[in-house]
Design a protein around this motif. Sequence first.
Motif, PDB file in Angstrom:
ATOM      1  N   GLY A  31       9.650 -65.503 -46.826  1.00 34.67           N
ATOM      2  CA  GLY A  31       9.906 -64.078 -47.012  1.00 34.67           C
ATOM      3  C   GLY A  31      10.332 -63.594 -48.385  1.00 34.67           C
ATOM      4  N   PRO A  32      10.833 -64.461 -49.276  1.00 34.21           N
ATOM      5  CA  PRO A  32      11.348 -63.970 -50.559  1.00 34.21           C
ATOM      6  C   PRO A  32      10.293 -63.322 -51.458  1.00 34.21           C
ATOM      7  CG  PRO A  32      12.170 -66.171 -50.109  1.00 34.21           C
ATOM      8  CD  PRO A  32      11.117 -65.889 -49.096  1.00 34.21           C
ATOM      9  N   LEU A  33      10.772 -62.540 -52.421  1.00 34.55           N
ATOM     10  CA  LEU A  33       9.906 -61.925 -53.420  1.00 34.55           C
ATOM     11  C   LEU A  33       9.652 -62.872 -54.587  1.00 34.55           C
ATOM     12  CD1 LEU A  33      11.501 -58.360 -53.675  1.00 34.55           C
ATOM     13  CD2 LEU A  33       9.669 -59.143 -52.156  1.00 34.55           C
ATOM     14  N   ALA A  34      10.459 -63.906 -54.698  1.00 31.00           N
ATOM     15  CA  ALA A  34      10.336 -64.835 -55.822  1.00 31.00           C
ATOM     16  C   ALA A  34      10.584 -66.267 -55.364  1.00 31.00           C
ATOM     17  CB  ALA A  34      11.317 -64.458 -56.921  1.00 31.00           C
ATOM     18  N   GLY A  35      10.006 -67.209 -56.104  1.00 31.85           N
ATOM     19  CA  GLY A  35      10.207 -68.620 -55.819  1.00 31.85           C
ATOM     20  C   GLY A  35       9.138 -69.189 -54.908  1.00 31.85           C
ATOM     21  N   PRO A  36       9.123 -70.496 -54.763  1.00 27.82           N
ATOM     22  CA  PRO A  36       8.100 -71.162 -53.964  1.00 27.82           C
ATOM     23  C   PRO A  36       8.397 -71.113 -52.474  1.00 27.82           C
ATOM     24  CG  PRO A  36       9.647 -72.783 -54.780  1.00 27.82           C
ATOM     25  CD  PRO A  36      10.083 -71.457 -55.346  1.00 27.82           C
ATOM     26  N   VAL A  37       7.393 -71.437 -51.667  1.00 31.17           N
ATOM     27  CA  VAL A  37       7.628 -71.777 -50.264  1.00 31.17           C
ATOM     28  C   VAL A  37       7.755 -73.293 -50.247  1.00 31.17           C
ATOM     29  CG1 VAL A  37       5.148 -71.900 -49.683  1.00 31.17           C
ATOM     30  CG2 VAL A  37       6.837 -71.525 -47.886  1.00 31.17           C
ATOM     31  N   VAL A  38       8.728 -73.786 -49.523  1.00 29.59           N
ATOM     32  CA  VAL A  38       9.060 -75.212 -49.552  1.00 29.59           C
ATOM     33  C   VAL A  38       9.027 -75.783 -48.135  1.00 29.59           C
ATOM     34  CG1 VAL A  38      10.809 -76.931 -50.173  1.00 29.59           C
ATOM     35  CG2 VAL A  38      10.523 -74.873 -51.574  1.00 29.59           C
ATOM     36  N   ALA A  39       8.358 -76.911 -47.979  1.00 32.94           N
ATOM     37  CA  ALA A  39       8.307 -77.588 -46.684  1.00 32.94           C
ATOM     38  C   ALA A  39       8.875 -78.991 -46.825  1.00 32.94           C
ATOM     39  CB  ALA A  39       6.877 -77.653 -46.165  1.00 32.94           C
ATOM     40  N   SER A  40       9.400 -79.488 -45.727  1.00 28.49           N
ATOM     41  CA  SER A  40       9.902 -80.862 -45.703  1.00 28.49           C
ATOM     42  C   SER A  40       9.463 -81.541 -44.415  1.00 28.49           C
ATOM     43  CB  SER A  40      11.435 -80.874 -45.800  1.00 28.49           C
ATOM     44  OG  SER A  40      11.934 -82.197 -45.696  1.00 28.49           O
ATOM     45  N   ALA A  41       9.249 -82.841 -44.515  1.00 31.31           N
ATOM     46  CA  ALA A  41       8.964 -83.677 -43.348  1.00 31.31           C
ATOM     47  C   ALA A  41      10.010 -84.785 -43.327  1.00 31.31           C
ATOM     48  CB  ALA A  41       7.561 -84.263 -43.439  1.00 31.31           C
TER      49      ALA A  41
ATOM     50  N   SER B 173      10.075 -86.217 -47.178  1.00 28.71           N
ATOM     51  CA  SER B 173       9.315 -85.703 -48.307  1.00 28.71           C
ATOM     52  C   SER B 173       9.531 -84.202 -48.422  1.00 28.71           C
ATOM     53  CB  SER B 173       7.825 -86.009 -48.149  1.00 28.71           C
ATOM     54  OG  SER B 173       7.316 -85.343 -47.010  1.00 28.71           O
ATOM     55  N   ILE B 174       9.273 -83.681 -49.611  1.00 28.74           N
ATOM     56  CA  ILE B 174       9.426 -82.255 -49.893  1.00 28.74           C
ATOM     57  C   ILE B 174       8.186 -81.782 -50.641  1.00 28.74           C
ATOM     58  CG2 ILE B 174      10.792 -80.515 -51.114  1.00 28.74           C
ATOM     59  CD1 ILE B 174      13.174 -82.556 -50.923  1.00 28.74           C
ATOM     60  N   SER B 175       7.656 -80.640 -50.238  1.00 18.61           N
ATOM     61  CA  SER B 175       6.482 -80.082 -50.915  1.00 18.61           C
ATOM     62  C   SER B 175       6.730 -78.612 -51.228  1.00 18.61           C
ATOM     63  CB  SER B 175       5.243 -80.224 -50.029  1.00 18.61           C
ATOM     64  OG  SER B 175       4.126 -79.606 -50.630  1.00 18.61           O
ATOM     65  N   MET B 176       6.318 -78.188 -52.435  1.00 27.09           N
ATOM     66  CA  MET B 176       6.510 -76.802 -52.859  1.00 27.09           C
ATOM     67  C   MET B 176       5.176 -76.181 -53.278  1.00 27.09           C
ATOM     68  SD  MET B 176      10.042 -76.918 -55.094  1.00 27.09           S
ATOM     69  CE  MET B 176      11.541 -77.697 -54.464  1.00 27.09           C
ATOM     70  N   ILE B 177       4.953 -74.962 -52.855  1.00 34.38           N
ATOM     71  CA  ILE B 177       3.779 -74.188 -53.287  1.00 34.38           C
ATOM     72  C   ILE B 177       4.286 -73.022 -54.121  1.00 34.38           C
ATOM     73  CG2 ILE B 177       1.753 -72.879 -52.574  1.00 34.38           C
ATOM     74  CD1 ILE B 177       1.622 -75.859 -51.834  1.00 34.38           C
ATOM     75  N   ASP B 178       3.828 -72.929 -55.368  1.00 38.21           N
ATOM     76  CA  ASP B 178       4.384 -71.948 -56.293  1.00 38.21           C
ATOM     77  C   ASP B 178       3.861 -70.535 -56.035  1.00 38.21           C
ATOM     78  OD1 ASP B 178       1.884 -71.606 -57.603  1.00 38.21           O
ATOM     79  OD2 ASP B 178       2.301 -73.316 -58.914  1.00 38.21           O
TER      80      ASP B 178
ATOM     81  N   SER C  73       1.073 -80.958 -46.971  1.00 38.46           N
ATOM     82  CA  SER C  73       1.371 -81.795 -48.131  1.00 38.46           C
ATOM     83  C   SER C  73       2.612 -82.649 -47.889  1.00 38.46           C
ATOM     84  CB  SER C  73       1.578 -80.905 -49.366  1.00 38.46           C
ATOM     85  OG  SER C  73       1.956 -81.676 -50.475  1.00 38.46           O
ATOM     86  N   ALA C  74       3.624 -82.062 -47.248  1.00 38.21           N
ATOM     87  CA  ALA C  74       4.848 -82.815 -46.938  1.00 38.21           C
ATOM     88  C   ALA C  74       4.539 -83.967 -45.985  1.00 38.21           C
ATOM     89  CB  ALA C  74       5.902 -81.887 -46.337  1.00 38.21           C
ATOM     90  N   ILE C  75       3.711 -83.701 -44.990  1.00 38.13           N
ATOM     91  CA  ILE C  75       3.321 -84.752 -44.038  1.00 38.13           C
ATOM     92  C   ILE C  75       2.579 -85.874 -44.758  1.00 38.13           C
ATOM     93  CG2 ILE C  75       1.885 -85.281 -42.021  1.00 38.13           C
ATOM     94  CD1 ILE C  75       2.382 -82.261 -41.201  1.00 38.13           C
ATOM     95  N   ALA C  76       1.613 -85.501 -45.610  1.00 40.14           N
ATOM     96  CA  ALA C  76       0.799 -86.486 -46.326  1.00 40.14           C
ATOM     97  C   ALA C  76       1.627 -87.307 -47.318  1.00 40.14           C
ATOM     98  CB  ALA C  76      -0.340 -85.782 -47.052  1.00 40.14           C
TER      99      ALA C  76
ATOM    100  N   ILE D 157       6.770 -79.725 -35.021  1.00 35.19           N
ATOM    101  CA  ILE D 157       6.589 -78.704 -36.042  1.00 35.19           C
ATOM    102  C   ILE D 157       7.273 -77.408 -35.621  1.00 35.19           C
ATOM    103  CG2 ILE D 157       4.891 -77.469 -37.439  1.00 35.19           C
ATOM    104  CD1 ILE D 157       2.827 -79.592 -36.405  1.00 35.19           C
ATOM    105  N   ASP D 158       7.976 -76.803 -36.569  1.00 34.08           N
ATOM    106  CA  ASP D 158       8.622 -75.524 -36.266  1.00 34.08           C
ATOM    107  C   ASP D 158       7.576 -74.413 -36.228  1.00 34.08           C
ATOM    108  OD1 ASP D 158      10.866 -73.822 -35.785  1.00 34.08           O
ATOM    109  OD2 ASP D 158      10.646 -73.091 -37.828  1.00 34.08           O
ATOM    110  N   ALA D 159       7.218 -73.993 -35.033  1.00 35.21           N
ATOM    111  CA  ALA D 159       6.382 -72.813 -34.761  1.00 35.21           C
ATOM    112  C   ALA D 159       4.914 -72.933 -35.167  1.00 35.21           C
ATOM    113  CB  ALA D 159       6.999 -71.576 -35.396  1.00 35.21           C
ATOM    114  N   MET D 160       4.633 -73.404 -36.366  1.00 35.85           N
ATOM    115  CA  MET D 160       3.265 -73.385 -36.886  1.00 35.85           C
ATOM    116  C   MET D 160       2.339 -74.344 -36.131  1.00 35.85           C
ATOM    117  SD  MET D 160       2.973 -71.337 -39.656  1.00 35.85           S
ATOM    118  CE  MET D 160       1.854 -72.011 -40.870  1.00 35.85           C
ATOM    119  N   LYS D 161       1.064 -73.973 -36.073  1.00 33.00           N
ATOM    120  CA  LYS D 161       0.021 -74.858 -35.555  1.00 33.00           C
ATOM    121  C   LYS D 161      -0.695 -75.459 -36.753  1.00 33.00           C
ATOM    122  CE  LYS D 161       0.336 -73.820 -31.068  1.00 33.00           C
ATOM    123  NZ  LYS D 161       0.628 -74.818 -30.008  1.00 33.00           N
ATOM    124  N   LEU D 162      -0.756 -76.773 -36.815  1.00 27.95           N
ATOM    125  CA  LEU D 162      -1.403 -77.458 -37.930  1.00 27.95           C
ATOM    126  C   LEU D 162      -2.512 -78.366 -37.437  1.00 27.95           C
ATOM    127  CD1 LEU D 162       1.745 -78.597 -39.984  1.00 27.95           C
ATOM    128  CD2 LEU D 162       0.344 -76.571 -40.391  1.00 27.95           C
ATOM    129  N   GLU D 163      -3.582 -78.427 -38.201  1.00 27.21           N
ATOM    130  CA  GLU D 163      -4.655 -79.371 -37.897  1.00 27.21           C
ATOM    131  C   GLU D 163      -4.389 -80.652 -38.677  1.00 27.21           C
ATOM    132  OE1 GLU D 163      -8.579 -77.868 -38.428  1.00 27.21           O
ATOM    133  OE2 GLU D 163      -8.182 -76.009 -37.329  1.00 27.21           O
TER     134      GLU D 163
END
Length: 255
Positions: free
Chosen positions: A83-93, A131-136, A155-158, A169-175
Amino acid sequence: MKKQTIKQIENQLSTISDESHPFLQEVVKDERKGVQNLLAKWKKEKERERFYEAKFIDMTQYERKYRAQGFQWIAGIDEVGRGPLAGPVVASAVILPEDFFLPGIDDSKKLSEKKREEYAEKIKSEAIAFSISMIDPEEIDRINIYEATKKAMLSAIASLDIKPDLLLIDAMKLETPYESESIIKGDAKSVSIAAASIVAKVARDRLMMEISASYPVYHFEQNMGYGTKEHIKAIEEHGITPYHRKSFAPIKDLY
Protein backbone atom coordinates in the motif's frame (compact mmCIF):
# COMPACT_ATOMS: atom_id res chain seq x y z
CA MET A 1 11.97 -16.85 60.62
CA LYS A 2 12.84 -13.35 59.40
CA LYS A 3 10.56 -11.95 56.70
CA GLN A 4 12.10 -11.48 53.30
CA THR A 5 12.26 -8.00 51.89
CA ILE A 6 9.91 -7.12 49.04
CA LYS A 7 12.90 -7.04 46.68
CA GLN A 8 13.96 -10.53 47.77
CA ILE A 9 10.42 -11.81 47.19
CA GLU A 10 10.34 -10.16 43.75
CA ASN A 11 13.62 -11.84 42.83
CA GLN A 12 12.40 -15.25 43.97
CA LEU A 13 9.05 -14.89 42.16
CA SER A 14 10.96 -14.22 38.93
CA THR A 15 12.44 -17.75 39.17
CA ILE A 16 9.09 -19.51 39.69
CA SER A 17 6.82 -20.71 36.90
CA ASP A 18 4.85 -23.44 38.70
CA GLU A 19 1.65 -22.14 40.31
CA SER A 20 1.75 -24.94 42.89
CA HIS A 21 5.18 -23.90 44.14
CA PRO A 22 5.18 -23.83 47.98
CA PHE A 23 6.78 -20.37 48.07
CA LEU A 24 3.57 -18.93 46.63
CA GLN A 25 1.62 -20.20 49.62
CA GLU A 26 3.94 -18.22 51.87
CA VAL A 27 3.57 -15.10 49.73
CA VAL A 28 -0.23 -15.34 49.90
CA LYS A 29 -0.03 -15.11 53.70
CA ASP A 30 2.16 -12.00 53.59
CA GLU A 31 -0.24 -9.08 54.11
CA ARG A 32 2.12 -6.35 52.99
CA LYS A 33 0.55 -4.40 50.13
CA GLY A 34 3.79 -4.41 48.15
CA VAL A 35 3.98 -8.19 48.37
CA GLN A 36 0.37 -8.65 47.30
CA ASN A 37 0.95 -6.33 44.36
CA LEU A 38 3.93 -8.45 43.33
CA LEU A 39 1.82 -11.60 43.57
CA ALA A 40 -0.97 -10.06 41.47
CA LYS A 41 1.59 -8.99 38.87
CA TRP A 42 3.11 -12.49 38.83
CA LYS A 43 -0.31 -14.10 38.34
CA LYS A 44 -1.17 -11.68 35.54
CA GLU A 45 2.10 -12.48 33.79
CA LYS A 46 1.43 -16.22 34.04
CA GLU A 47 -2.05 -15.70 32.56
CA ARG A 48 -0.50 -13.76 29.70
CA GLU A 49 2.05 -16.53 29.12
CA ARG A 50 -0.70 -19.17 29.05
CA PHE A 51 -2.69 -17.08 26.55
CA TYR A 52 0.28 -16.69 24.20
CA GLU A 53 1.23 -20.36 24.51
CA ALA A 54 -2.33 -21.42 23.66
CA LYS A 55 -2.42 -19.00 20.73
CA PHE A 56 0.92 -20.29 19.48
CA ILE A 57 -0.33 -23.89 19.56
CA ASP A 58 -3.47 -22.81 17.69
CA MET A 59 -1.27 -21.11 15.09
CA THR A 60 0.56 -24.40 14.41
CA GLN A 61 -2.65 -26.11 13.25
CA TYR A 62 -1.76 -25.94 9.53
CA GLU A 63 1.83 -27.04 10.12
CA ARG A 64 0.68 -29.97 12.28
CA LYS A 65 -1.96 -30.98 9.72
CA TYR A 66 0.52 -31.13 6.86
CA ARG A 67 3.33 -32.74 8.86
CA ALA A 68 0.85 -35.50 9.76
CA GLN A 69 0.43 -36.02 6.00
CA GLY A 70 4.17 -36.44 5.55
CA PHE A 71 5.25 -32.96 4.48
CA GLN A 72 8.57 -31.94 5.98
CA TRP A 73 9.76 -28.62 4.56
CA ILE A 74 6.77 -26.31 5.09
CA ALA A 75 7.42 -22.74 3.97
CA GLY A 76 5.38 -19.76 5.11
CA ILE A 77 5.13 -16.95 2.54
CA ASP A 78 4.04 -13.36 3.15
CA GLU A 79 4.63 -9.85 1.86
CA VAL A 80 4.62 -6.31 3.19
CA GLY A 81 4.46 -2.96 1.48
CA ARG A 82 1.64 -3.26 -1.05
CA GLY A 83 0.00 0.00 0.00
CA PRO A 84 2.77 2.59 0.49
CA LEU A 85 3.49 5.47 -1.89
CA ALA A 86 7.22 4.84 -1.67
CA GLY A 87 9.64 1.95 -1.27
CA PRO A 88 9.64 -1.65 -2.47
CA VAL A 89 7.17 -4.46 -1.92
CA VAL A 90 8.99 -7.09 0.11
CA ALA A 91 8.26 -10.81 0.43
CA SER A 92 9.78 -13.44 2.66
CA ALA A 93 9.70 -17.23 2.74
CA VAL A 94 10.51 -19.05 5.98
CA ILE A 95 10.85 -22.77 6.78
CA LEU A 96 10.73 -23.33 10.54
CA PRO A 97 11.86 -26.44 12.42
CA GLU A 98 9.12 -28.59 13.93
CA ASP A 99 10.21 -27.71 17.49
CA PHE A 100 10.20 -23.94 16.89
CA PHE A 101 8.53 -22.19 19.83
CA LEU A 102 7.89 -18.47 20.07
CA PRO A 103 4.79 -17.56 22.12
CA GLY A 104 3.63 -14.07 21.19
CA ILE A 105 4.34 -14.44 17.47
CA ASP A 106 1.62 -12.80 15.38
CA ASP A 107 0.90 -10.73 12.32
CA SER A 108 3.84 -8.30 12.15
CA LYS A 109 1.49 -5.28 12.12
CA LYS A 110 0.21 -6.23 15.58
CA LEU A 111 3.68 -6.24 17.16
CA SER A 112 5.73 -3.33 18.46
CA GLU A 113 8.89 -2.41 16.56
CA LYS A 114 10.99 -3.75 19.43
CA LYS A 115 9.16 -7.11 19.42
CA ARG A 116 9.40 -7.40 15.63
CA GLU A 117 13.15 -6.83 15.77
CA GLU A 118 13.57 -9.33 18.60
CA TYR A 119 11.39 -11.95 16.92
CA ALA A 120 12.99 -11.47 13.49
CA GLU A 121 16.43 -12.27 14.91
CA LYS A 122 15.15 -15.40 16.65
CA ILE A 123 13.31 -16.54 13.52
CA LYS A 124 16.34 -16.04 11.28
CA SER A 125 18.69 -17.74 13.73
CA GLU A 126 16.47 -20.81 14.21
CA ALA A 127 14.87 -21.17 10.76
CA ILE A 128 15.87 -24.12 8.61
CA ALA A 129 15.85 -21.65 5.72
CA PHE A 130 14.62 -18.14 4.99
CA SER A 131 14.80 -15.69 2.13
CA ILE A 132 13.81 -12.10 1.36
CA SER A 133 12.88 -10.63 -2.02
CA MET A 134 12.26 -6.98 -2.93
CA ILE A 135 10.62 -5.48 -6.02
CA ASP A 136 11.53 -1.83 -6.50
CA PRO A 137 9.11 1.03 -7.26
CA GLU A 138 10.16 1.27 -10.93
CA GLU A 139 9.11 -2.32 -11.52
CA ILE A 140 5.94 -1.88 -9.48
CA ASP A 141 5.02 0.98 -11.81
CA ARG A 142 5.83 -1.14 -14.85
CA ILE A 143 3.95 -4.35 -14.00
CA ASN A 144 1.47 -3.11 -11.28
CA ILE A 145 1.49 -3.83 -7.55
CA TYR A 146 -0.45 -7.10 -7.77
CA GLU A 147 2.00 -8.64 -10.24
CA ALA A 148 4.94 -7.19 -8.32
CA THR A 149 3.67 -8.80 -5.12
CA LYS A 150 3.39 -12.19 -6.83
CA LYS A 151 6.86 -11.77 -8.33
CA ALA A 152 8.35 -10.95 -4.92
CA MET A 153 6.71 -14.01 -3.36
CA LEU A 154 7.81 -16.34 -6.17
CA SER A 155 11.33 -14.95 -5.99
CA ALA A 156 11.44 -15.52 -2.22
CA ILE A 157 10.33 -19.13 -2.69
CA ALA A 158 12.91 -19.73 -5.43
CA SER A 159 15.66 -18.21 -3.24
CA LEU A 160 15.25 -20.66 -0.36
CA ASP A 161 18.37 -22.78 0.24
CA ILE A 162 16.14 -25.79 0.89
CA LYS A 163 13.34 -26.42 -1.57
CA PRO A 164 10.00 -26.65 0.22
CA ASP A 165 7.54 -29.46 -0.32
CA LEU A 166 4.57 -27.38 0.82
CA LEU A 167 3.73 -23.66 0.84
CA LEU A 168 1.46 -21.83 3.26
CA ILE A 169 0.71 -18.50 1.59
CA ASP A 170 -0.95 -15.43 3.04
CA ALA A 171 -4.07 -14.88 0.89
CA MET A 172 -2.41 -14.86 -2.55
CA LYS A 173 -2.81 -17.64 -5.12
CA LEU A 174 0.51 -18.55 -6.71
CA GLU A 175 1.38 -20.87 -9.56
CA THR A 176 4.31 -22.95 -8.33
CA PRO A 177 5.55 -26.53 -8.68
CA TYR A 178 4.80 -27.07 -4.99
CA GLU A 179 1.64 -28.04 -3.18
CA SER A 180 0.20 -25.06 -1.38
CA GLU A 181 -2.62 -23.60 0.65
CA SER A 182 -3.60 -19.92 0.57
CA ILE A 183 -4.93 -18.73 3.92
CA ILE A 184 -6.91 -15.53 4.36
CA LYS A 185 -5.28 -13.51 7.17
CA GLY A 186 -2.72 -16.30 7.34
CA ASP A 187 -0.22 -14.12 9.22
CA ALA A 188 -2.52 -14.40 12.26
CA LYS A 189 -3.31 -18.11 11.75
CA SER A 190 -0.03 -19.80 10.85
CA VAL A 191 3.32 -19.50 12.66
CA SER A 192 5.18 -20.00 9.38
CA ILE A 193 3.31 -17.17 7.63
CA ALA A 194 3.60 -14.95 10.72
CA ALA A 195 7.36 -15.57 10.75
CA ALA A 196 7.61 -14.60 7.08
CA SER A 197 5.53 -11.47 7.79
CA ILE A 198 7.88 -10.41 10.57
CA VAL A 199 11.08 -11.06 8.59
CA ALA A 200 9.71 -9.14 5.58
CA LYS A 201 8.46 -6.19 7.65
CA VAL A 202 11.72 -5.77 9.56
CA ALA A 203 13.75 -5.93 6.32
CA ARG A 204 11.53 -3.33 4.64
CA ASP A 205 11.44 -1.01 7.66
CA ARG A 206 15.24 -1.08 7.91
CA LEU A 207 15.55 -0.18 4.24
CA MET A 208 13.08 2.71 4.58
CA MET A 209 15.07 4.03 7.53
CA GLU A 210 18.23 3.94 5.42
CA ILE A 211 16.49 5.77 2.57
CA SER A 212 15.19 8.34 5.04
CA ALA A 213 18.73 9.43 5.81
CA SER A 214 19.06 10.65 2.20
CA TYR A 215 15.54 12.11 2.00
CA PRO A 216 14.75 13.37 5.53
CA VAL A 217 11.88 15.70 4.52
CA TYR A 218 9.64 12.71 3.74
CA HIS A 219 10.11 11.12 7.21
CA PHE A 220 10.28 7.59 5.80
CA GLU A 221 11.71 6.45 9.14
CA GLN A 222 8.27 7.15 10.64
CA ASN A 223 5.76 6.52 7.85
CA MET A 224 7.69 3.73 6.05
CA GLY A 225 6.50 5.21 2.76
CA TYR A 226 2.79 5.16 3.57
CA GLY A 227 0.66 8.13 2.53
CA THR A 228 0.39 10.07 5.76
CA LYS A 229 -0.70 13.72 5.61
CA GLU A 230 2.86 14.76 6.41
CA HIS A 231 4.25 12.57 3.62
CA ILE A 232 1.76 13.84 1.00
CA LYS A 233 2.49 17.43 2.02
CA ALA A 234 6.22 16.77 1.54
CA ILE A 235 5.52 15.39 -1.96
CA GLU A 236 3.51 18.51 -2.84
CA GLU A 237 6.26 20.80 -1.56
CA HIS A 238 9.42 18.93 -2.61
CA GLY A 239 8.37 16.61 -5.43
CA ILE A 240 9.10 12.90 -5.53
CA THR A 241 12.18 10.74 -5.08
CA PRO A 242 13.39 7.74 -7.12
CA TYR A 243 11.77 5.60 -4.42
CA HIS A 244 8.23 6.88 -5.01
CA ARG A 245 5.65 4.90 -6.99
CA LYS A 246 4.52 7.04 -9.90
CA SER A 247 1.51 4.80 -10.64
CA PHE A 248 -0.02 5.37 -7.18
CA ALA A 249 -2.50 8.12 -6.40
CA PRO A 250 -2.12 10.95 -5.52
CA ILE A 251 1.35 10.89 -7.13
CA LYS A 252 0.03 9.85 -10.54
CA ASP A 253 -2.39 12.80 -10.41
CA LEU A 254 0.39 15.25 -9.59
CA TYR A 255 3.08 14.09 -12.02
